[in-house]
Enzyme design. Structure first.
Site, PDB file in Angstrom:
ATOM      1  N   ARG A 244      48.630  29.433  51.803  1.00  0.00           N
ATOM      2  CA  ARG A 244      48.334  28.616  52.981  1.00  0.00           C
ATOM      3  C   ARG A 244      48.875  27.186  52.793  1.00  0.00           C
ATOM      4  O   ARG A 244      49.280  26.536  53.745  1.00  0.00           O
ATOM      5  CB  ARG A 244      46.817  28.588  53.130  1.00  0.00           C
ATOM      6  CG  ARG A 244      46.346  28.095  54.433  1.00  0.00           C
ATOM      7  CD  ARG A 244      44.847  28.332  54.540  1.00  0.00           C
ATOM      8  NE  ARG A 244      44.518  29.296  55.580  1.00  0.00           N
ATOM      9  CZ  ARG A 244      44.622  29.063  56.880  1.00  0.00           C
ATOM     10  NH1 ARG A 244      45.075  27.917  57.310  1.00  0.00           N
ATOM     11  NH2 ARG A 244      44.271  29.963  57.762  1.00  0.00           N
TER      12      ARG A 244
ATOM     13  N   LYS B 221      42.763  42.639  41.866  1.00  0.00           N
ATOM     14  CA  LYS B 221      41.383  42.813  42.306  1.00  0.00           C
ATOM     15  C   LYS B 221      40.853  41.537  42.958  1.00  0.00           C
ATOM     16  O   LYS B 221      41.438  40.486  42.730  1.00  0.00           O
ATOM     17  CB  LYS B 221      40.512  43.212  41.128  1.00  0.00           C
ATOM     18  CG  LYS B 221      40.339  42.074  40.097  1.00  0.00           C
ATOM     19  CD  LYS B 221      39.458  42.502  38.973  1.00  0.00           C
ATOM     20  CE  LYS B 221      38.100  41.890  39.099  1.00  0.00           C
ATOM     21  NZ  LYS B 221      37.636  41.182  37.920  1.00  0.00           N
TER      22      LYS B 221
ATOM     23  N   ASP C  51      44.984  46.210  36.646  1.00  0.00           N
ATOM     24  CA  ASP C  51      43.788  45.959  35.845  1.00  0.00           C
ATOM     25  C   ASP C  51      44.348  45.259  34.619  1.00  0.00           C
ATOM     26  O   ASP C  51      45.009  45.890  33.786  1.00  0.00           O
ATOM     27  CB  ASP C  51      43.094  47.262  35.448  1.00  0.00           C
ATOM     28  CG  ASP C  51      41.834  46.996  34.650  1.00  0.00           C
ATOM     29  OD1 ASP C  51      41.867  46.130  33.742  1.00  0.00           O
ATOM     30  OD2 ASP C  51      40.803  47.622  34.924  1.00  0.00           O
ATOM     31  N   HIS C  52      44.142  43.960  34.526  1.00  0.00           N
ATOM     32  CA  HIS C  52      44.928  43.217  33.522  1.00  0.00           C
ATOM     33  C   HIS C  52      44.585  43.642  32.098  1.00  0.00           C
ATOM     34  O   HIS C  52      45.353  43.398  31.174  1.00  0.00           O
ATOM     35  CB  HIS C  52      44.823  41.701  33.727  1.00  0.00           C
ATOM     36  CG  HIS C  52      43.587  41.078  33.176  1.00  0.00           C
ATOM     37  ND1 HIS C  52      42.393  41.086  33.846  1.00  0.00           N
ATOM     38  CD2 HIS C  52      43.349  40.427  32.013  1.00  0.00           C
ATOM     39  CE1 HIS C  52      41.481  40.448  33.114  1.00  0.00           C
ATOM     40  NE2 HIS C  52      42.045  40.032  31.993  1.00  0.00           N
TER      41      HIS C  52
ATOM     42  N   GLU D 128      31.548  37.044  27.056  1.00  0.00           N
ATOM     43  CA  GLU D 128      32.289  35.819  27.379  1.00  0.00           C
ATOM     44  C   GLU D 128      31.365  34.628  27.214  1.00  0.00           C
ATOM     45  O   GLU D 128      30.155  34.753  27.409  1.00  0.00           O
ATOM     46  CB  GLU D 128      32.773  35.863  28.832  1.00  0.00           C
ATOM     47  CG  GLU D 128      33.736  36.978  29.119  1.00  0.00           C
ATOM     48  CD  GLU D 128      34.253  36.891  30.547  1.00  0.00           C
ATOM     49  OE1 GLU D 128      35.338  36.335  30.729  1.00  0.00           O
ATOM     50  OE2 GLU D 128      33.550  37.332  31.462  1.00  0.00           O
TER      51      GLU D 128
ATOM     52  N   HIS E  69      37.706  46.982  34.000  1.00  0.00           N
ATOM     53  CA  HIS E  69      38.163  46.806  32.617  1.00  0.00           C
ATOM     54  C   HIS E  69      37.408  47.706  31.622  1.00  0.00           C
ATOM     55  O   HIS E  69      38.016  48.374  30.798  1.00  0.00           O
ATOM     56  CB  HIS E  69      37.997  45.354  32.168  1.00  0.00           C
ATOM     57  CG  HIS E  69      38.537  44.355  33.140  1.00  0.00           C
ATOM     58  ND1 HIS E  69      39.683  44.572  33.863  1.00  0.00           N
ATOM     59  CD2 HIS E  69      38.094  43.130  33.517  1.00  0.00           C
ATOM     60  CE1 HIS E  69      39.926  43.518  34.638  1.00  0.00           C
ATOM     61  NE2 HIS E  69      38.967  42.631  34.448  1.00  0.00           N
TER      62      HIS E  69
ATOM     63  N   LYS F 234      28.267  36.972  30.832  1.00  0.00           N
ATOM     64  CA  LYS F 234      28.751  35.585  30.776  1.00  0.00           C
ATOM     65  C   LYS F 234      27.756  34.796  29.942  1.00  0.00           C
ATOM     66  O   LYS F 234      26.586  35.153  29.846  1.00  0.00           O
ATOM     67  CB  LYS F 234      28.785  34.993  32.180  1.00  0.00           C
ATOM     68  CG  LYS F 234      29.649  35.761  33.165  1.00  0.00           C
ATOM     69  CD  LYS F 234      31.083  35.287  33.143  1.00  0.00           C
ATOM     70  CE  LYS F 234      31.914  35.963  34.221  1.00  0.00           C
ATOM     71  NZ  LYS F 234      33.355  35.943  33.908  1.00  0.00           N
TER      72      LYS F 234
HETATM   73  C1  BG6 Z   1      38.435  39.110  35.168  1.00  0.00           C
HETATM   74  C2  BG6 Z   1      37.056  38.782  35.650  1.00  0.00           C
HETATM   75  O1  BG6 Z   1      38.886  40.299  35.738  1.00  0.00           O
HETATM   76  O2  BG6 Z   1      38.421  39.232  33.761  1.00  0.00           O
HETATM   77  C3  BG6 Z   1      36.535  37.515  34.998  1.00  0.00           C
HETATM   78  O3  BG6 Z   1      37.072  38.620  37.059  1.00  0.00           O
HETATM   79  C4  BG6 Z   1      36.648  37.591  33.508  1.00  0.00           C
HETATM   80  O4  BG6 Z   1      35.190  37.258  35.386  1.00  0.00           O
HETATM   81  C5  BG6 Z   1      38.033  38.040  33.079  1.00  0.00           C
HETATM   82  O5  BG6 Z   1      36.362  36.313  32.964  1.00  0.00           O
HETATM   83  C6  BG6 Z   1      38.079  38.331  31.594  1.00  0.00           C
HETATM   84  O6  BG6 Z   1      39.397  38.539  31.192  1.00  0.00           O
HETATM   85  P1  BG6 Z   1      39.858  38.273  29.693  1.00  0.00           P
HETATM   86  O7  BG6 Z   1      41.284  38.682  29.685  1.00  0.00           O
HETATM   87  O8  BG6 Z   1      39.629  36.820  29.428  1.00  0.00           O
HETATM   88  O9  BG6 Z   1      38.974  39.135  28.830  1.00  0.00           O
END
Ligand code: BG6
Length: 487
Positions: free
Chosen positions: A47, A145, A174-175, A213, A237, A335
């Site tokens: 945007r 996502k 899905d990273h 985390e 994940h 978290k």
């Molecule tokens: C994301 C979540 O997909 O993955 C986040 O939306 C999370 O909340 C993150 O912090 C964690 O990714 P990584 O690669 O830091 O483990």
């Protein structure tokens, strides 16, 4: 693998947080290593009201901030910025997509789109792309996502995308699958002969997966509060990790074979009935506390209002098939935990009989620990005899057999997960992307848990920031005589 690189990349959300932290640095790294197709142009869109120069300045700043110093090379940065251009877009205005298409230019040499957008905009974006000719045969689309918040909404999104793109041109991200250590699970399991004979209910007592985390809400309140830990982390994940641990050996490293085997695992997940959910899940929300010596606010305070969103979830899951019958998979994520850690701990069955018991020797079952991050290692905990003359009895101790991947591959730079995924998107390899049937089976399982929470009016229990979640999550495993691996 047959590579089929595109000549253009179109990046939605190009001025967002993900683009700054991950996408632009990843694309730069690929450029600097000469892995991007020559001549590939990158059109950013959002945007925001940038022109090409404004966007290049924006990208330069992002690189300055998020690239490690040893990766910054002035000539490479210059070359990379030359690939960039920008088109501001009102995603809700269908006419704007023609302007976007004009900016992107000729796509006969192939176009890859990276789309991260609010689920509410999906329909308009897909229609817009389609109407402007940005969805034809030469175009593939990567989807970030959240792709829905339950089975019904994910189907809706998938149906919408399917109106313009066939499944072979949809790349659901899905990273975690882009992480080197996650891919290494397959190498460990299927590249070594000694695990497979014990990799089943006869050999394994339980599996634990922890993704903890230390961060809190960050700046993502509007997304996170609507999602919660189960949908943010487990639905994608953590379930992908379960699949890689539990799947049958694929016959080939191949897009269909691997995704077929993962999908079978998702379909084998035991669906919980509402009345079973309280016994098999624990939800928590952090209150104020200290994380790594720093005082932090509670979730509600960070959010600015009361909320019942879970920032922690622990689950006991089962994969109901022949191989895994009776083996619990304990999953947890949260978290504001004491440390950042992604880890899989596989506890093997105890020896059937201990010849040492009459002589005082105590045995612990073997454990395989796969640490995915922040360190990368594999550790096998094995019993060994403590040196000594044993006058007081035989002393046995658990000692780690260590394989540090950090050390073994010290000379190789670890790439950002998105480097791998963006390159695969550009080159057209879907292996590390999630297929529609996988996503739908994941949601089916997740939805049943959420229905159970609702039916039982379960609310998150509080835990202090900087701890391992509510006490009930300890009870979840201890009831079965299992302790979380919390060193
Ligand atoms: C994301 C979540 O997909 O993955 C986040 O939306 C999370 O909340 C993150 O912090 C964690 O990714 P990584 O690669 O830091 O483990």
């Amino acid at each position: 693998m047959q590579r089929n690189p595109v000549g253009k990349l179109l990046l939605f959300g190009a001025t967002g947080d993900l683009a700054q932290r991950m996408l632009l640095p990843s694309l730069y790294n690929l450029h600097a290593d000469k892995l991007l197709p020559e001549g590939l142009t990158i059109t950013g869109t959002a945007r925001a009201d940038h022109d090409d120069e404004g966007f290049r300045a924006f990208a330069k700043e992002a690189l300055d901030e998020f690239l490690p110093r040893d990766r910054k090379d002035a000539a490479a940065i210059d070359g990379f910025l030359k690939r960039l251009q920008f088109q501001s877009l009102d995603a809700t205005d269908i006419d704007h997509y023609n302007v976007l298409a004009e900016k992107v230019g000729d796509i006969s040499g192939g176009l890859a789109i990276f789309l991260s957008t609010a689920p509410s905009l999906f329909e308009q974006v897909i229609q817009g792309l389609d109407s402007a000719g940005l969805a034809g045969e030469t175009v593939r689309i990567g989807l970030e996502k959240p792709l829905g918040y339950d089975l019904a909404s994910s189907r809706e999104i998938n149906d919408t995308v399917a109106t313009a793109f066939p499944e072979e041109r949809i790349f659901r991200i899905d990273h975690y699958l882009g992480k080197e250590t996650v891919q290494n699970i397959m190498a460990l399991r299927f590249g070594n002969s000694f695990f497979e004979p014990v990799w089943n209910a006869q050999g394994i007592d339980n599996v634990q997966i922890t993704v903890s985390e230390t961060v809190g809400l960050e700046d993502r309140a509007s997304y996170y509060d609507g999602a919660g830990a189960l949908r943010d982390m487990v639905a994608n994940h953590i379930l992908q990790l379960v699949a890689l641990i539990a799947m049958e050996p694929p016959a080939r490293y191949d897009v269909t074979e691997i995704r077929d085997e993962k999908a079978k695992v998702f379909r084998s997940l035991r669906q919980l009935k509402p009345e079973e959910v309280p016994q098999n899940s624990v939800i928590g929300q952090y209150t104020g506390g200290a994380v790594k010596g720093e005082i932090v606010k509670g979730y509600d305070e960070e959010l600015g209002r009361d909320s019942n969103t879970e920032t922690f979830v622990a689950l006991k899951a089962h994969v109901d098939n022949w191989r895994w019958q009776g083996v619990p998979f304990y999953l947890r994520t949260g978290k504001r935990m004491p440390t950042r850690r992604s880890e899989i701990a596989i506890q093997f069955k105890p020896v059937p009989h201990s010849m040492f018991s009459g002589r005082g020797g105590l045995l612990q079952p073997n454990m395989l620990i796969i640490r995915l991050q922040p360190e990368e290692y594999i550790q096998l905990l094995v019993m060994a005899k403590e040196p000594g003359l044993d006058r007081e009895g035989i002393r046995l101790r658990e000692v780690p057999l260590n394989l540090s991947l950090d050390a073994e591959f010290a000379g190789t730079r670890r790439r950002i997960a998105y480097e791998r995924l963006l390159l695969d998107l550009i080159e057209g390899d879907q292996t590390l992307f999630v297929r529609r049937d996988e996503v739908e089976a994941q949601w089916t399982w997740i939805d049943a848990i959420r229905e159970g929470w609702k039916a039982n009016d379960m609310k998150p229990k509080h835990y202090s920031a900087g701890t391992w979640g509510p006490a009930a999550s300890i009870a979840l495993t201890e009831r079965d005589g299992v302790s979380w691996q919390d060193d």
